[in-house]
Design a protein around this motif. Structure first.
Motif, PDB file in Angstrom:
ATOM      1  N   LYS A  51      -6.947   0.253  -4.967  1.00 53.17           N
ATOM      2  CA  LYS A  51      -6.046   1.163  -5.683  1.00 53.17           C
ATOM      3  C   LYS A  51      -6.160   2.586  -5.141  1.00 53.17           C
ATOM      4  O   LYS A  51      -5.166   3.303  -5.050  1.00 53.17           O
ATOM      5  N   GLU A 106      -4.248   2.699  -1.881  1.00 57.37           N
ATOM      6  CA  GLU A 106      -2.813   2.724  -2.151  1.00 57.37           C
ATOM      7  C   GLU A 106      -2.365   4.117  -2.587  1.00 57.37           C
ATOM      8  O   GLU A 106      -1.327   4.617  -2.131  1.00 57.37           O
ATOM      9  N   ARG A 107      -3.132   4.757  -3.450  1.00 54.93           N
ATOM     10  CA  ARG A 107      -2.793   6.105  -3.922  1.00 54.93           C
ATOM     11  C   ARG A 107      -2.833   7.100  -2.754  1.00 54.93           C
ATOM     12  O   ARG A 107      -1.969   7.960  -2.634  1.00 54.93           O
ATOM     13  N   THR A 114       7.219   3.924  -4.200  1.00 55.36           N
ATOM     14  CA  THR A 114       7.068   3.144  -5.426  1.00 55.36           C
ATOM     15  C   THR A 114       5.898   2.185  -5.264  1.00 55.36           C
ATOM     16  O   THR A 114       5.756   1.528  -4.234  1.00 55.36           O
ATOM     17  N   ASP A 115       5.079   2.107  -6.301  1.00 49.69           N
ATOM     18  CA  ASP A 115       3.951   1.167  -6.338  1.00 49.69           C
ATOM     19  C   ASP A 115       4.496  -0.192  -6.776  1.00 49.69           C
ATOM     20  O   ASP A 115       4.940  -0.353  -7.910  1.00 49.69           O
ATOM     21  N   ASN A 119       2.786  -2.827  -7.209  1.00 50.22           N
ATOM     22  CA  ASN A 119       1.776  -3.553  -7.980  1.00 50.22           C
ATOM     23  C   ASN A 119       1.584  -3.007  -9.391  1.00 50.22           C
ATOM     24  O   ASN A 119       0.654  -3.414 -10.076  1.00 50.22           O
ATOM     25  N   LYS A 120       2.441  -2.096  -9.834  1.00 50.79           N
ATOM     26  CA  LYS A 120       2.195  -1.454 -11.126  1.00 50.79           C
ATOM     27  C   LYS A 120       2.219  -2.434 -12.299  1.00 50.79           C
ATOM     28  O   LYS A 120       1.586  -2.200 -13.313  1.00 50.79           O
ATOM     29  N   ASP A 121       2.925  -3.539 -12.170  1.00 50.21           N
ATOM     30  CA  ASP A 121       2.944  -4.529 -13.255  1.00 50.21           C
ATOM     31  C   ASP A 121       2.430  -5.892 -12.791  1.00 50.21           C
ATOM     32  O   ASP A 121       2.805  -6.918 -13.325  1.00 50.21           O
ATOM     33  N   ASP A 129       2.444  -3.822  -1.020  1.00 43.40           N
ATOM     34  CA  ASP A 129       1.905  -3.057  -2.144  1.00 43.40           C
ATOM     35  C   ASP A 129       2.770  -1.860  -2.509  1.00 43.40           C
ATOM     36  O   ASP A 129       2.769  -1.417  -3.643  1.00 43.40           O
TER      37      ASP A 129
END
Length: 187
Positions: A19, A22-23, A37-38, A40-42, A49
């Motif tokens: 994470k 990714e950030r 846009t992420d 994997n947010k949900d 990713d």
């Protein structure tokens, strides 16, 4: 490199590095004018990713993070392999059938949320370096004559006097990685 993350608030370990990586990538792309846009947010998505867009173009990106110690050499990881990957019957990236198909793989070596290195590779180049690593680390017999068991695929980014062997595949792998560092201009 710096990021908007506060290192004092985040514990970096093998469970959080994904994470955090990714950030980091989202921040780096955002600073360069990409809308990000992420994916994997949900829940986790197969193969990608992050979704990035700029100037009417869209890219799906897979991110691979590796926890690097504050001292020592920089290293990156490509993910885990299984016997199908080792035997050349499956790819390392974009392996699963899915709507999501990465065009880029970004390998992030993370010492902290503000100290890291990013290697931005088109998926074909990422597959090439991962295959070089597989040839070198998994497809040859071990020193005792046994076969390598599936596991994490990784490599150290720079050559060192501590390297035990000279291997042209490792040299090529490192050359490709070094040339891809901070290549944020997605095409």
């Amino acid at each position: 490199m710096t990021s908007n993350l506060n290192g004092a608030d985040i514990l970096l370990n093998k469970y959080s590095v994904g994470k955090i990586a990714e950030r980091i990538v989202m921040n780096e792309l955002g600073v360069r004018g990409y809308q990000v846009t992420d994916l994997n947010k949900d829940g986790l998505r197969a193969n990608a990713d992050i979704l990035a867009s700029k100037d009417g173009k869209v890219w799906q990106i897979q991110v691979k993070g590796a926890t690097n110690k504050p001292e020592g050499r920089w290293w990156v990881q490509y993910g885990h392999c299984d016997t199908e990957i080792i035997n050349g019957k499956a790819k390392v990236f974009n392996r699963k059938k899915s709507f999501y198909t990465a065009q880029y793989v970004i390998l992030v070596a993370v010492r902290s949320p503000s100290v890291y290195r990013c290697f931005v590779l088109p998926v074909e180049e990422a597959e090439k370096v991962a295959q070089l690593g597989l040839d070198r680390g998994y497809r040859e017999l071990r020193r005792d004559g046994g076969i390598h068991q599936p596991g994490k695929m990784w490599t150290v980014v720079e050559k060192s006097s501590r390297d035990r062997i000279n291997d042209s595949r490792l040299d090529e792998e490192r050359k490709i990685l070094q040339a891809s560092e901070n290549c944020w201009d997605l095409r």
